[in-house]
Motif scaffolding. Structure first.
Motif, short mmCIF file in Angstrom:
data_model
loop_
_atom_site.label_atom_id
_atom_site.label_comp_id
_atom_site.label_asym_id
_atom_site.label_seq_id
_atom_site.Cartn_x
_atom_site.Cartn_y
_atom_site.Cartn_z
N LEU A 27 1.04 -1.30 0.03
CA LEU A 27 -0.12 -0.08 0.03
C LEU A 27 0.71 1.18 0.09
O LEU A 27 0.63 2.28 -0.85
N PHE A 28 1.85 1.40 0.65
CA PHE A 28 2.74 2.24 0.88
C PHE A 28 3.62 2.59 -0.54
O PHE A 28 3.53 3.73 -0.77
N VAL A 29 3.88 1.53 -1.16
CA VAL A 29 4.57 1.91 -2.61
C VAL A 29 3.71 2.14 -3.51
O VAL A 29 3.77 3.09 -4.37
N ALA A 30 2.39 1.57 -3.26
CA ALA A 30 1.41 2.25 -4.34
C ALA A 30 1.04 3.59 -4.27
O ALA A 30 0.83 4.21 -5.17
N LEU A 31 1.08 3.87 -2.94
CA LEU A 31 0.59 5.40 -2.67
C LEU A 31 1.72 6.35 -3.24
O LEU A 31 1.59 7.31 -3.78
N MET A 32 3.00 5.74 -3.39
CA MET A 32 4.15 6.48 -3.63
C MET A 32 4.37 6.41 -5.23
O MET A 32 5.27 7.11 -5.84
N THR A 33 4.04 5.49 -6.13
CA THR A 33 3.94 5.49 -7.64
C THR A 33 3.11 6.23 -8.27
O THR A 33 2.47 7.27 -7.68
N CYS A 34 3.54 6.29 -9.49
CA CYS A 34 3.30 7.14 -10.56
C CYS A 34 1.53 6.93 -10.42
O CYS A 34 1.26 5.72 -10.62
N VAL A 84 11.72 12.34 -0.83
CA VAL A 84 11.25 11.88 0.08
C VAL A 84 10.86 10.39 -0.47
O VAL A 84 11.14 9.39 0.00
N ARG A 85 10.27 10.42 -1.73
CA ARG A 85 9.87 9.02 -2.58
C ARG A 85 11.08 8.28 -2.92
O ARG A 85 11.19 7.18 -2.62
N PHE A 86 12.14 9.10 -3.42
CA PHE A 86 13.43 8.25 -3.88
C PHE A 86 13.93 7.55 -2.55
O PHE A 86 14.22 6.47 -2.78
N TYR A 87 14.44 8.39 -1.73
CA TYR A 87 14.75 7.99 -0.58
C TYR A 87 14.00 6.62 0.41
O TYR A 87 14.65 5.55 0.87
#
Length: 184
Positions: A27-34, A84-87
């Protein structure tokens, strides 16, 4: 608990990624993806696809090593980079790839970038949960580095997110044992 200290290794710690944690990571990755279709639209326009978005997809598909490879080509000095997203992605990928030093430094940089962006704005419930999740991942990385005092501090900052995960209690107990706070 290990039979003796000689047989114990930080990598033998309880796996930080049980079913619930994997769902949270997803979920965290999904929120942070394009947004959906952004990569396809970029390809149609001839633009270069976003390597951070590609790394997020690789990480979501359980390819942390490949995600780290893609992220290694990103220019960290680029003004347009979402730090933030990158790190965050690099920290989670490194944690899953069992590179705790890279994970810890990346997660610390993600937290610093979040603080820089937030400034004086009060933290809402969503932002607090995201920050606490980063702190929890940082605790896992610090534990894998056998840095129990900093792992405990990160667990304390993880607050409710850590309290909701039984593995956090096991990590806390092992760190406190190693720090000599109780028991043999």
């Amino acid at each position: 608990m290990p039979p003796d200290d000689e047989a114990w290794s930080p990598m033998m710690a309880p796996a930080p990624f049980g079913a619930g944690a994997m769902l949270a990571i997803g979920l965290f990755v999904a929120l942070m993806t394009c947004p959906d279709g952004a990569l396809a639209k970029a390809r149609r326009r001839g633009d270069q696809p976003d390597p951070v978005a590609i790394a997020a997809v690789l990480l979501e598909n359980d390819n942390p090593t490949k995600a780290l490879e893609v992220l290694s080509g990103v220019d960290e000095q680029d003004e347009a980079l979402d730090r933030v997203r990158f790190y965050t992605l690099r920290g989670i990928a490194a944690l899953q790839a069992e590179e705790p030093a890279l994970a810890a430094s990346s997660l610390e940089r993600a937290l610093a970038a979040r603080r820089e962006l937030a400034g004086e704005v009060p933290e809402d419930e969503v932002a607090r949960g995201e920050r606490q999740l980063l702190e929890l991942y940082l605790a896992y990385a610090r534990f894998a580095l056998d840095d129990c005092s900093r792992a405990l501090a990160a667990l304390d900052r993880a607050g409710r997110v850590a309290e909701a995960r039984p593995r956090s209690f096991a990590l806390r107990g092992e760190c406190e044992r190693r720090e000599g706070r109780f028991g043999p």
